[in-house]
Write an enzyme that holds these catalytic residues in place. Structure first.
Site: not given
Ligand SMILES: Cc1cc2nc3c(=O)[nH]c(=O)nc-3n(C[C@H](O)[C@H](O)[C@H](O)COP(=O)(O)OP(=O)(O)OC[C@H]3O[C@@H](n4cnc5c(N)ncnc54)[C@H](O)[C@@H]3O)c2cc1C
Length: 290
Positions: A158, A207, A278
């Site tokens: 990520r 998320s 995130e």
């Protein structure tokens, strides 16, 4: 260039205030003009894809926000390569690949973003990430347009090495021959798995926190604190998956941030784990220190 356009309708959670300026370039030349406009006024630039991992400050953002359209949101196949504008939706790309009998992009079927946002986030699912299929990307900033090979995109969990103000205008993916039926079946199976475990029919931004390097995932840690179903204002920790925040009606970005801060604090107190977010912040949003 439009002024003071609300970004709430450009985010999947449906919150957030206006962009000082919103540009909708359809070509690289138009994108460069928008970036030049921002540089000329000393304003930062922020790209918005489908806003599927984005939380925008309720008071908005003093920036030139760029939302790619036109040919920068189209996708085509060249041999076994998928060539997609940075603003092309993953779903459109998967459709192109499937029609051409090319596999390798099925993992993205449940990721509701654009390919440019996917590069920025090194998006991934089911053990496959952008870095596994990207060949290179065309990256544009106020000064130049350059084709950046995968290795220089610096993609990891990520994360990408893109600097603020750099916009992904095109991505090339290396795919492999398959059959439209096989691609369709795999994508359908992955989507079904997704629907069984995540609140795919609610307004969320995907998320909330990254999974820690080892041990239980972020969702499990939050669930262990008994926070499933816990709400602040209109923001709710999803009863289906604790690493999702749902807009249960009338949520603000401040509600989401307060809920994130509470979950993070409780997980730290209970498990000693410092969760890192995130979801990307746009505007002056910040989590309080633990
Ligand atoms: C229901 C749901 C499920 C999800 N599942 C997953 C999953 O399985 N795996 C996963 O990785 N993610 C998942 N996500 C999160 C999200 O879809 C991904 O992170 C996606 O890649 C974000 O793409 P986007 O175009 O919507 O980017 P945005 O959310 O609009 O932006 C995210 C970041 O990328 C930047 N950005 C966007 N476009 C560009 C561009 N062209 N150039 C440069 N920077 C850009 C933005 O400035 C921001 O920093 C999920 C989200 C939802 C709502």
């Amino acid at each position: 260039m439009n002024e003071n356009v609300s970004l709430a309708r450009f985010t999947t959670i449906g919150t957030g205030g206006p962009a000082r300026f919103l540009a909708r370039p359809g070509t690289v030349a138009e994108l460069q003009a928008a970036l030049g406009f921002a540089a000329g006024r000393g304003l930062p630039v922020a790209a918005v894809g489908l806003g599927s991992n984005l939380l925008v400050h309720d008071d908005g953002v003093e920036a030139v926000v760029v939302k790619l359209g036109g040919e920068l949101a189209e996708a085509r196949i060249e041999g076994t390569t998928l060539v997609a504008g940075g603003g092309a939706a993953n779903a459109v790309c998967l459709h192109r690949a499937r029609s051409a009998g090319l596999g390798g992009f099925e993992f993205a079927s449940a990721i509701p973003g654009t390919v440019g946002g996917g590069v920025m986030m090194n998006a991934g699912a089911y053990g496959v990430e952008w870095r596994d299929v990207v060949l290179d990307a065309v990256v544009v900033d106020a000064e130049r347009v350059r084709r950046v090979p995968l290795a220089e995109l610096d993609l990891s969990y990520r994360h990408s090495g893109l600097a603020p103000g750099e916009v992904v205008a095109e991505v090339r993916f290396q795919l492999a021959p398959s059959s439209p039926e096989a691609v369709k079946a795999t994508a359908a199976e992955l989507l079904a798995q997704r629907k069984a475990t995540q609140p795919t029919n609610k307004r969320t931004f995907g998320s909330v926190f990254k999974n820690p390097d080892s041990g239980p995932g972020a969702g499990q840690l939050i669930e262990q604190c008994g926070l499933k179903g816990y709400a602040i204002g209109g923001a709710l920790i999803s009863p289906r998956h604790a690493n999702f925040i749902e807009n249960a009606g009338g949520a603000t970005s401040a509600d989401c941030l307060a809920l994130m801060a509470e979950a993070r604090r409780r997980v730290y107190d209970a498990a000693g784990v410092e969760l890192r977010h995130e979801v990307r912040f746009l505007g002056p949003l910040e989590l309080p220190p633990l």
